[in-house]
Design a protein around this motif. Structure first.
Motif, PDB file in Angstrom:
ATOM      1  N   ASN A   1       0.836  -1.204   0.000  1.00  0.00           N
ATOM      2  CA  ASN A   1       0.000   0.000   0.000  1.00  0.00           C
ATOM      3  C   ASN A   1       0.872   1.256   0.000  1.00  0.00           C
ATOM      4  O   ASN A   1       0.594   2.215  -0.725  1.00  0.00           O
ATOM      5  N   ALA A   2       1.954   1.232   0.782  1.00  0.00           N
ATOM      6  CA  ALA A   2       2.809   2.425   0.885  1.00  0.00           C
ATOM      7  C   ALA A   2       3.692   2.605  -0.340  1.00  0.00           C
ATOM      8  O   ALA A   2       3.965   3.724  -0.755  1.00  0.00           O
ATOM      9  N   LEU A   3       4.132   1.465  -0.930  1.00  0.00           N
ATOM     10  CA  LEU A   3       5.082   1.554  -2.041  1.00  0.00           C
ATOM     11  C   LEU A   3       4.392   1.542  -3.403  1.00  0.00           C
ATOM     12  O   LEU A   3       4.854   2.176  -4.347  1.00  0.00           O
ATOM     13  N   TYR A   4       3.314   0.772  -3.481  1.00  0.00           N
ATOM     14  CA  TYR A   4       2.643   0.598  -4.782  1.00  0.00           C
ATOM     15  C   TYR A   4       1.219   1.142  -4.787  1.00  0.00           C
ATOM     16  O   TYR A   4       0.511   0.992  -5.769  1.00  0.00           O
ATOM     17  N   PHE A   5       0.822   1.742  -3.682  1.00  0.00           N
ATOM     18  CA  PHE A   5      -0.496   2.373  -3.569  1.00  0.00           C
ATOM     19  C   PHE A   5      -1.621   1.401  -3.906  1.00  0.00           C
ATOM     20  O   PHE A   5      -2.597   1.767  -4.560  1.00  0.00           O
ATOM     21  N   THR A   6      -1.447   0.147  -3.517  1.00  0.00           N
ATOM     22  CA  THR A   6      -2.527  -0.831  -3.698  1.00  0.00           C
ATOM     23  C   THR A   6      -3.637  -0.490  -2.718  1.00  0.00           C
ATOM     24  O   THR A   6      -3.428   0.299  -1.790  1.00  0.00           O
ATOM     25  N   SER A   7      -4.798  -1.084  -2.904  1.00  0.00           N
ATOM     26  CA  SER A   7      -5.924  -0.738  -2.034  1.00  0.00           C
ATOM     27  C   SER A   7      -5.571  -1.040  -0.578  1.00  0.00           C
ATOM     28  O   SER A   7      -4.893  -2.023  -0.272  1.00  0.00           O
ATOM     29  N   GLN A   8      -6.054  -0.159   0.285  1.00  0.00           N
ATOM     30  CA  GLN A   8      -5.695  -0.266   1.697  1.00  0.00           C
ATOM     31  C   GLN A   8      -6.474  -1.388   2.359  1.00  0.00           C
ATOM     32  O   GLN A   8      -7.684  -1.297   2.513  1.00  0.00           O
ATOM     33  N   GLU A   9      -5.756  -2.459   2.733  1.00  0.00           N
ATOM     34  CA  GLU A   9      -6.414  -3.615   3.343  1.00  0.00           C
ATOM     35  C   GLU A   9      -6.439  -3.513   4.865  1.00  0.00           C
ATOM     36  O   GLU A   9      -7.293  -4.107   5.516  1.00  0.00           O
ATOM     37  N   LEU A  10      -5.488  -2.764   5.428  1.00  0.00           N
ATOM     38  CA  LEU A  10      -5.369  -2.690   6.887  1.00  0.00           C
ATOM     39  C   LEU A  10      -6.150  -1.480   7.406  1.00  0.00           C
ATOM     40  O   LEU A  10      -6.405  -0.538   6.667  1.00  0.00           O
ATOM     41  N   PRO A  11      -6.509  -1.510   8.695  1.00  0.00           N
ATOM     42  CA  PRO A  11      -7.175  -0.313   9.256  1.00  0.00           C
ATOM     43  C   PRO A  11      -6.204   0.872   9.241  1.00  0.00           C
ATOM     44  O   PRO A  11      -4.991   0.690   9.083  1.00  0.00           O
ATOM     45  N   SER A  12      -6.758   2.054   9.430  1.00  0.00           N
ATOM     46  CA  SER A  12      -5.907   3.254   9.355  1.00  0.00           C
ATOM     47  C   SER A  12      -5.089   3.433  10.636  1.00  0.00           C
ATOM     48  O   SER A  12      -5.425   2.913  11.699  1.00  0.00           O
ATOM     49  N   LEU A  13      -4.036   4.189  10.464  1.00  0.00           N
ATOM     50  CA  LEU A  13      -3.169   4.575  11.578  1.00  0.00           C
ATOM     51  C   LEU A  13      -3.629   5.974  11.991  1.00  0.00           C
ATOM     52  O   LEU A  13      -4.068   6.747  11.151  1.00  0.00           O
ATOM     53  N   LYS A  14      -3.520   6.306  13.272  1.00  0.00           N
ATOM     54  CA  LYS A  14      -3.907   7.668  13.671  1.00  0.00           C
ATOM     55  C   LYS A  14      -2.749   8.629  13.436  1.00  0.00           C
ATOM     56  O   LYS A  14      -1.581   8.249  13.561  1.00  0.00           O
ATOM     57  N   HIS A  15      -3.097   9.872  13.118  1.00  0.00           N
ATOM     58  CA  HIS A  15      -2.071  10.876  12.864  1.00  0.00           C
ATOM     59  C   HIS A  15      -1.158  11.047  14.066  1.00  0.00           C
ATOM     60  O   HIS A  15       0.015  11.416  13.937  1.00  0.00           O
ATOM     61  N   LEU A  16      -1.699  10.707  15.218  1.00  0.00           N
ATOM     62  CA  LEU A  16      -0.951  10.780  16.467  1.00  0.00           C
ATOM     63  C   LEU A  16       0.325   9.929  16.388  1.00  0.00           C
ATOM     64  O   LEU A  16       1.380  10.320  16.915  1.00  0.00           O
ATOM     65  N   ALA A  17       0.231   8.785  15.712  1.00  0.00           N
ATOM     66  CA  ALA A  17       1.378   7.882  15.573  1.00  0.00           C
ATOM     67  C   ALA A  17       2.496   8.568  14.796  1.00  0.00           C
ATOM     68  O   ALA A  17       3.680   8.396  15.099  1.00  0.00           O
ATOM     69  N   TYR A  18       2.087   9.343  13.788  1.00  0.00           N
ATOM     70  CA  TYR A  18       3.074  10.079  12.984  1.00  0.00           C
ATOM     71  C   TYR A  18       3.752  11.139  13.851  1.00  0.00           C
ATOM     72  O   TYR A  18       4.979  11.277  13.856  1.00  0.00           O
ATOM     73  N   THR A  19       2.928  11.879  14.597  1.00  0.00           N
ATOM     74  CA  THR A  19       3.461  12.953  15.445  1.00  0.00           C
ATOM     75  C   THR A  19       4.444  12.374  16.469  1.00  0.00           C
ATOM     76  O   THR A  19       5.523  12.924  16.694  1.00  0.00           O
ATOM     77  N   LYS A  20       4.042  11.209  17.021  1.00  0.00           N
ATOM     78  CA  LYS A  20       4.878  10.570  18.041  1.00  0.00           C
ATOM     79  C   LYS A  20       6.231  10.138  17.452  1.00  0.00           C
ATOM     80  O   LYS A  20       7.282  10.382  18.040  1.00  0.00           O
ATOM     81  N   LEU A  21       6.168   9.547  16.288  1.00  0.00           N
ATOM     82  CA  LEU A  21       7.394   9.072  15.629  1.00  0.00           C
ATOM     83  C   LEU A  21       8.298  10.248  15.256  1.00  0.00           C
ATOM     84  O   LEU A  21       9.521  10.194  15.424  1.00  0.00           O
ATOM     85  N   ALA A  22       7.671  11.322  14.786  1.00  0.00           N
ATOM     86  CA  ALA A  22       8.443  12.505  14.394  1.00  0.00           C
ATOM     87  C   ALA A  22       9.169  13.090  15.605  1.00  0.00           C
ATOM     88  O   ALA A  22      10.319  13.541  15.496  1.00  0.00           O
TER      89      ALA A  22
END
Lengths: 223, 394
Positions: free
Chosen positions: B72-93
């Motif tokens: 999904n991230a590399l080839y933009f295939t249909s999203q099979e997994l549930p979404s991640l919260k934006h909070l996870a991005y903020t935390k990682l950053a």
């Protein structure tokens, strides 16, 4: 000149055998070999051409002992010096008239290609098959096909022409035309012509007629 | 012996029976092409998959299949997994392991994936704008080179997101996006995608929207109830389906943006230590997401691909042997039928070696033609496999 001396030939596992004590024919002459079917006319022509090798005896053509040549040398000799004409014409169906006449060159004859082509074209015009130069044999009549076969045999300017029942499949008009072509070539080019035929009506055209009797045949020793 | 004459005779016979010759050439070409194409496609797919995976060192996403996440991230295939919260991005950053790039790959426009991301994505993928300019505001997008060419799109044109479900009137809202630039081609799925700011994809998701100003007297018909500073609109309120300079100020978000969805986050660690630390941080079962190494996921996929192709290759090999045996039979029968022709050649004066050469040349012409055709087809397959792979993954 073709000279045959004391040849003996028999096919493997066959009751047929051929023995000829002496046979000769000189350049510029037309010789007919006649006899009943199975008397050995075709076998004799094949021996003279070097296609078959006798078990005994000697066959010589203009200084070359044909009966002593190996298979490869015999083929090369035949390609360069012997013109063969068959009853069934033996034309190659996927080649044009031109390519059929020039077949010896395609098979390896070492000669000047332009001179050969020029000679082939002249022969084709003389025998009336010039208009079919780029036509395939299946579009020709029997008479025309045999004329193509004759042009093929004569195009290499052979020392000897060996013809096996060349008129066997032709109507009377074509028979005469084909025979005249071959005899005329022998006379004009001073070459040897040997024709195996069972058509007695044509014999007057030949200088010499050799009768192959059952006398020439023998039953080989089965051992 | 004249090789030219023999080759000419061979060619004349083959061209005299074109259907038979072409069938033989096609059968031999196909026999060689099938396993070759399989090998070319498998190895080319592996190369392409691994190349893109290598440029994506780590990937944060929801727990589940690491392969689905990677594709999904590399080839933009249909999203099979549930979404991640934006909070996870903020935390990682905040952890400062390296560059973090959000990816939201859920929506489509003209069947092309819409990727919500940040400008860092274009730097990480070395993806410059070839025509026009980069996105500058909400509602802008840049598109891949192949997508632009296929749909004759240029900077200044508009592209509208597709509703996910025509019956879901309250769901994903079609957004007319302004194309500000065309990206340079990089022969990856980026060439077929639409890139917008992450917030733009949230507008498509219906988490943010813009509508007419209800405080304005001209919108009086759209007001259902006024209570102090609070105004409640009725169904006639005009929602904007395109962000313009005039209405951009009216676009606003509802709820907490930290809970907004993301598909994944690309992490490009600044060094080996940061990489190890990041991997360690997301190793435990208590972690909210998973940090995967895309190259590992892709290697697993290519190994499966190779295992499958090996079995298919074996089947092709058997088929090939059968086809060659049949071709040999056809030649043998043909030579038997042409026995008289060969005898004529021999009587006229062809040597045995010439006749062998004549037959061999015919076989060689057919074989070489088949091999050349197979190699050309394989080369064409190779050139197409780069474009075919993303389609197959979808």
């Amino acid at each position: 000149m073709l000279t045959v001396n004391e040849i003996v030939f028999s096919y493997p596992r066959s009751s047929f055998g051929l023995r000829i004590d002496h046979f000769a024919c000189s350049p510029g002459s037309a010789t007919a070999i006649v006899g009943p079917s199975g008397c050995g006319k075709t076998t004799f022509l094949n021996l003279a051409a070097g296609i078959l090798q006798p078990q005994e005896g000697r066959i010589q053509l203009d200084g070359t002992v044909v009966s002593m040549l190996g298979a490869s040398a015999s083929a090369t000799h035949r390609l360069s010096h012997i013109g063969l004409i068959f009853q069934e014409f033996e034309l190659v169906e996927h080649l044009t008239v031109r390519e059929n006449i020039l077949l010896p060159r395609l098979l390896g004859l070492q000669t000047d290609p332009d001179a050969l082509e020029k000679r082939a074209r002249k022969l084709a015009e003389e025998t009336g098959i010039g208009p079919y130069w780029n036509t395939r044999p299946d579009n020709l009549s029997h008479g025309e096909r045999q004329r193509v076969a004759i042009c093929r045999a004569l195009s290499i300017n052979p020392r000897i022409v060996l013809a096996d029942e060349p008129t066997g499949n032709l109507d009377p008009t074509n028979k005469r035309m084909v025979l005249d072509l071959m005899v005329n070539f022998a006379k004009v080019a001073n070459r040897t012509l040997v024709v195996a035929t069972h058509d007695l009506a044509l014999l007057e055209a030949f200088d010499e007629v050799v009768q192959f009797e059952n006398l020439n045949q023998f039953a080989p020793d089965p051992s | 012996m004249r090789a030219g004459g023999i080759a000419y005779l061979s060619w004349k016979h083959l061209s005299y029976r074109p259907l038979r010759t072409l069938t033989l050439v096609a059968a031999i070409a196909l026999t060689i092409y099938l396993p070759l194409a399989l090998y070319v496609f498998t190895s080319e797919s592996t190369r392409i998959l691994q190349e893109r995976a290598r440029s994506t060192p780590l990937l944060l996403g929801p727990k589940g299949s690491s392969l689905d996440l990677t594709l999904n991230a590399l080839y933009f295939t249909s999203q099979e997994l549930p979404s991640l919260k934006h909070l996870a991005y903020t935390k990682l950053a905040k952890e400062r392991f390296g560059t973090t790039i959000p990816i939201h790959a859920r929506f489509h426009a003209k069947e092309a994936p819409i990727i919500g991301t940040s400008l860092a994505y274009f730097d990480a993928r070395t993806l410059p704008v070839a025509e026009g300019r980069m996105i500058t505001r909400l509602g802008d997008c840049v598109i891949g080179a192949r997508l632009a060419r296929r749909n004759d799109l240029h900077p200044g044109d508009r592209i509208t997101s597709s509703p996910e479900n025509v019956f879901d009137l309250a769901g994903v809202y079609p957004l007319r996006m302004r194309i500000t630039g065309i990206l340079a081609a990089n022969h990856t799925p980026d060439d077929d995608a639409v890139f917008a700011d992450l917030k733009t994809t949230w507008v498509i998701e219906g988490l943010a929207h813009g509508h007419q100003d209800l405080a304005n007297p001209t919108a009086a018909d759209a007001v259902r109830k006024r209570e102090g500073n609070s105004i409640q609109a009725n169904a006639s309120v005009v929602e904007f389906n395109e962000v313009t300079e005039n209405n951009i100020a009216s676009f606003h978000f509802h709820g907490d943006p930290e809970h907004y969805p993301l598909s994944s986050v690309i992490l490009i660690p600044k060094d080996k230590k940061s990489r190890a630390l990041a991997l360690g941080a997301y190793q435990g079962p208590s972690s909210s997401g998973q940090l995967v190494i895309p190259l590992d996921a892709v290697t697993q996929l290519t190994e499966t691909l190779f295992a499958t192709s090996k079995m298919t290759f074996a089947a092709f090999l058997l088929l090939g042997l059968t086809a060659f045996a049949l071709a040999a039979l056809v030649f043998l029968l043909s030579f038997r039928l042409r026995e008289r022709e060969m005898q004529t050649y021999a009587k006229i004066g062809a040597r045995t070696a010439s006749l062998v050469m004549l037959k061999s040349t015919e076989v060689a012409i057919v074989l070489i033609s088949g091999i050349v055709l197979a190699l050309l087809s394989a080369a064409i397959t190779k050139s197409f496999s780069a474009g075919l792979l993303p389609q197959l993954l979808n």
